[in-house]
Design a protein around this motif. Structure first.
Motif, mmCIF file in Angstrom:
data_model
loop_
_atom_site.group_PDB
_atom_site.id
_atom_site.type_symbol
_atom_site.label_atom_id
_atom_site.label_comp_id
_atom_site.label_asym_id
_atom_site.label_seq_id
_atom_site.Cartn_x
_atom_site.Cartn_y
_atom_site.Cartn_z
ATOM 1 N N GLU A 87 -10.934 1.782 3.901
ATOM 2 C CA GLU A 87 -10.600 2.020 5.302
ATOM 3 C C GLU A 87 -9.224 1.468 5.689
ATOM 4 O OE1 GLU A 87 -12.562 3.787 7.690
ATOM 5 O OE2 GLU A 87 -13.305 4.400 5.733
ATOM 6 N N LYS A 88 -8.948 0.243 5.308
ATOM 7 C CA LYS A 88 -7.683 -0.383 5.700
ATOM 8 C C LYS A 88 -6.495 0.393 5.144
ATOM 9 C CE LYS A 88 -7.414 -4.867 6.032
ATOM 10 N NZ LYS A 88 -7.263 -6.327 5.794
ATOM 11 N N ARG A 89 -6.624 0.869 3.922
ATOM 12 C CA ARG A 89 -5.538 1.632 3.306
ATOM 13 C C ARG A 89 -5.373 2.994 3.976
ATOM 14 N NH1 ARG A 89 -6.419 0.263 -3.173
ATOM 15 N NH2 ARG A 89 -6.161 -2.006 -2.952
ATOM 16 N N LYS A 90 -6.493 3.562 4.415
ATOM 17 C CA LYS A 90 -6.420 4.837 5.137
ATOM 18 C C LYS A 90 -5.564 4.690 6.388
ATOM 19 C CE LYS A 90 -10.917 6.799 3.821
ATOM 20 N NZ LYS A 90 -12.289 7.088 4.301
ATOM 21 N N VAL A 91 -5.796 3.611 7.127
ATOM 22 C CA VAL A 91 -5.048 3.367 8.364
ATOM 23 C C VAL A 91 -3.551 3.291 8.077
ATOM 24 C CG1 VAL A 91 -4.608 1.695 10.208
ATOM 25 C CG2 VAL A 91 -6.956 2.211 9.538
ATOM 26 N N ILE A 92 -3.188 2.576 7.022
ATOM 27 C CA ILE A 92 -1.776 2.411 6.662
ATOM 28 C C ILE A 92 -1.150 3.754 6.291
ATOM 29 C CG2 ILE A 92 -0.189 1.366 4.998
ATOM 30 C CD1 ILE A 92 -2.167 -0.994 4.795
ATOM 31 N N VAL A 93 -1.854 4.519 5.478
ATOM 32 C CA VAL A 93 -1.344 5.821 5.029
ATOM 33 C C VAL A 93 -1.221 6.786 6.205
ATOM 34 C CG1 VAL A 93 -1.950 7.887 3.699
ATOM 35 C CG2 VAL A 93 -2.110 5.626 2.639
ATOM 36 N N LEU A 94 -2.243 6.834 7.048
ATOM 37 C CA LEU A 94 -2.220 7.738 8.200
ATOM 38 C C LEU A 94 -1.109 7.360 9.177
ATOM 39 C CD1 LEU A 94 -6.062 8.048 8.853
ATOM 40 C CD2 LEU A 94 -4.559 9.831 7.956
ATOM 41 N N ILE A 99 2.736 17.154 2.513
ATOM 42 C CA ILE A 99 2.453 15.752 2.205
ATOM 43 C C ILE A 99 1.333 15.611 1.183
ATOM 44 C CG2 ILE A 99 1.721 13.530 3.191
ATOM 45 C CD1 ILE A 99 2.849 14.516 5.881
ATOM 46 N N TYR A 100 0.277 16.424 1.365
ATOM 47 C CA TYR A 100 -0.899 16.272 0.505
ATOM 48 C C TYR A 100 -1.651 17.598 0.424
ATOM 49 C CZ TYR A 100 -4.990 13.862 -1.490
ATOM 50 O OH TYR A 100 -6.006 13.437 -2.309
ATOM 51 N N SER A 101 -2.177 17.901 -0.746
ATOM 52 C CA SER A 101 -2.839 19.193 -0.966
ATOM 53 C C SER A 101 -4.084 19.371 -0.094
ATOM 54 C CB SER A 101 -3.219 19.345 -2.447
ATOM 55 O OG SER A 101 -4.054 18.264 -2.857
ATOM 56 N N ASP A 102 -4.873 18.310 0.051
ATOM 57 C CA ASP A 102 -6.075 18.393 0.884
ATOM 58 C C ASP A 102 -5.694 18.072 2.331
ATOM 59 O OD1 ASP A 102 -8.595 18.509 1.928
ATOM 60 O OD2 ASP A 102 -9.417 16.823 0.791
ATOM 61 N N VAL A 128 0.836 -1.210 0.000
ATOM 62 C CA VAL A 128 0.000 0.000 0.000
ATOM 63 C C VAL A 128 0.866 1.254 0.000
ATOM 64 C CG1 VAL A 128 -1.622 1.367 1.374
ATOM 65 C CG2 VAL A 128 -2.003 -1.082 1.071
ATOM 66 N N LEU A 129 1.892 1.274 0.832
ATOM 67 C CA LEU A 129 2.751 2.454 0.920
ATOM 68 C C LEU A 129 3.481 2.726 -0.394
ATOM 69 C CD1 LEU A 129 4.258 2.118 4.516
ATOM 70 C CD2 LEU A 129 2.460 3.660 3.730
ATOM 71 N N SER A 130 3.915 1.669 -1.050
ATOM 72 C CA SER A 130 4.608 1.860 -2.332
ATOM 73 C C SER A 130 3.650 2.363 -3.408
ATOM 74 C CB SER A 130 5.253 0.543 -2.787
ATOM 75 O OG SER A 130 4.266 -0.446 -3.039
ATOM 76 N N THR A 131 2.358 2.067 -3.239
ATOM 77 C CA THR A 131 1.345 2.515 -4.197
ATOM 78 C C THR A 131 0.997 3.987 -4.002
ATOM 79 O OG1 THR A 131 0.356 0.304 -4.321
ATOM 80 C CG2 THR A 131 -1.023 2.153 -5.019
ATOM 81 N N TYR A 132 0.892 4.409 -2.745
ATOM 82 C CA TYR A 132 0.433 5.765 -2.453
ATOM 83 C C TYR A 132 1.566 6.764 -2.200
ATOM 84 C CZ TYR A 132 -4.292 3.955 -2.295
ATOM 85 O OH TYR A 132 -5.495 3.376 -2.644
ATOM 86 N N PHE A 133 2.747 6.268 -1.895
ATOM 87 C CA PHE A 133 3.907 7.149 -1.715
ATOM 88 C C PHE A 133 4.969 6.765 -2.748
ATOM 89 C CE2 PHE A 133 1.853 7.316 2.422
ATOM 90 C CZ PHE A 133 1.954 8.659 2.772
ATOM 91 N N LYS A 134 4.698 7.096 -3.988
ATOM 92 C CA LYS A 134 5.589 6.687 -5.080
ATOM 93 C C LYS A 134 6.957 7.366 -5.010
ATOM 94 C CE LYS A 134 2.137 5.305 -8.522
ATOM 95 N NZ LYS A 134 0.915 5.426 -7.730
ATOM 96 N N GLN A 135 7.030 8.520 -4.329
ATOM 97 C CA GLN A 135 8.300 9.239 -4.208
ATOM 98 C C GLN A 135 9.102 8.785 -2.989
ATOM 99 O OE1 GLN A 135 7.657 13.538 -4.495
ATOM 100 N NE2 GLN A 135 5.718 13.147 -5.535
ATOM 101 N N GLY A 136 8.598 7.768 -2.308
ATOM 102 C CA GLY A 136 9.264 7.297 -1.096
ATOM 103 C C GLY A 136 8.435 7.614 0.130
ATOM 104 N N LEU A 137 8.708 6.935 1.236
ATOM 105 C CA LEU A 137 7.903 7.092 2.447
ATOM 106 C C LEU A 137 7.966 8.492 3.032
ATOM 107 C CD1 LEU A 137 8.571 3.692 4.266
ATOM 108 C CD2 LEU A 137 6.792 4.289 2.616
ATOM 109 N N ASP A 138 9.037 9.219 2.747
ATOM 110 C CA ASP A 138 9.168 10.591 3.245
ATOM 111 C C ASP A 138 8.693 11.616 2.224
ATOM 112 O OD1 ASP A 138 10.276 9.728 5.652
ATOM 113 O OD2 ASP A 138 12.291 9.681 4.811
ATOM 114 N N GLY A 139 8.166 11.114 1.106
ATOM 115 C CA GLY A 139 7.726 12.010 0.037
ATOM 116 C C GLY A 139 6.260 12.378 0.160
ATOM 117 N N GLN A 140 5.710 12.887 -0.931
ATOM 118 C CA GLN A 140 4.314 13.313 -0.940
ATOM 119 C C GLN A 140 3.371 12.135 -1.171
ATOM 120 O OE1 GLN A 140 4.135 16.454 -3.931
ATOM 121 N NE2 GLN A 140 4.219 17.998 -2.316
#
Length: 257
Positions: free
Chosen positions: A195-202, A227-230, A175-187
């Protein structure tokens, strides 16, 4: 590899949790399990006019900041302790050295025999806990690793522990590699709807915040904007999912412990 506070807490042995701290070999420091405050070995810490070595400093820190390990643990949510409110209250009285008669008086009613019954039930619960821990220990040592999925540790502030938190390390990495394509410290590329993916991202976003720091709303917004525009949506979910807490007037925010 850096260990986060939740992982450190849940990976601690019963003895380490009883002490309230662990020794971090990676950083040569004694670390408080209750707030992740570290005390580097070899450094002398001046506390209230007295000099302490690191190990004694972390013990003093627990007393000053958390009162005691017992006090911290007894006030954890029921989903972690398995205790009813009445059991928690009775244990607190026991810890303070109250006799059965004194507990009855403090509660304003009941009978000593009722308190003795609580003592008995708690002893039975202790026996059950020992058996369960032994069973799990044997399970972990089993040679059959086919079903040995490693689940991530959910945060202690979680308001509801359900199947959203049944997340394996493998799922988390994917999930993290899907939503943080620039790396875990990126945007964050996009905020997930599941819901499950939200928990991981948060949970990953929370690594940008310090446990022992109180933030203004402006500081929170600036960090989340990077991190994110919204950022407003992210901020709201951090509160709703129990990752962060805030003052009533929304001027102060802090990591929920």
């Amino acid at each position: 590899m850096q260990i986060n506070a939740e992982e450190r807490f849940w990976n601690a042995t019963v003895e380490e949790m009883t002490n309230g701290y662990v020794y971090d070999d990676l950083n040569d420091a004694y670390v408080c399990l209750l707030c992740n405050e570290g005390f580097e070995d070899g450094i002398i810490y001046p506390l209230d006019g007295t000099l302490y070595e690191a190990k004694k400093a972390v013990k003093r820190h627990i007393e000053d900041v958390h009162t005691s390990v017992f006090d911290y643990l007894i006030h954890l949510d029921k989903k972690y302790t398995g205790l009813t409110e009445q059991q928690r209250e009775i244990l607190d009285y026991f810890m303070k050295g109250f006799s059965d008669k004194e507990i009855v008086e403090a509660q304003g009613g009941g009978s000593p025999s009722t308190i003795r019954n609580h003592r008995f039930k708690l002893k039975e619960k202790e026996k059950q806990a020992k058996v369960f821990l032994t069973l799990m220990n044997l399970l972990h040592k089993s040679s059959d690793k086919k079903n040995d999925d490693k689940f991530i540790h959910f945060h202690k502030g979680a308001k509801m522990v359900d199947d959203r938190y049944a997340i394996t390390e493998e799922e988390k990495e994917k999930v993290l590699s899907t939503y943080f394509k620039q790396g875990l410290d990126g945007q964050l590329d996009t905020f997930p709807s599941k819901e499950k993916r939200k928990v991981i991202v948060l949970q990953n976003i929370m690594t940008r915040f310090k446990v022992d720091k109180v933030y203004t709303e402006k500081e929170i917004n600036e960090i989340l904007k990077s991190i994110y525009s919204d950022y407003v949506t992210i901020r709201r979910y951090l509160i709703e999912y129990g990752f962060m807490n805030r003052s009533r007037d929304c001027t102060e925010y802090w990591v929920k412990g």
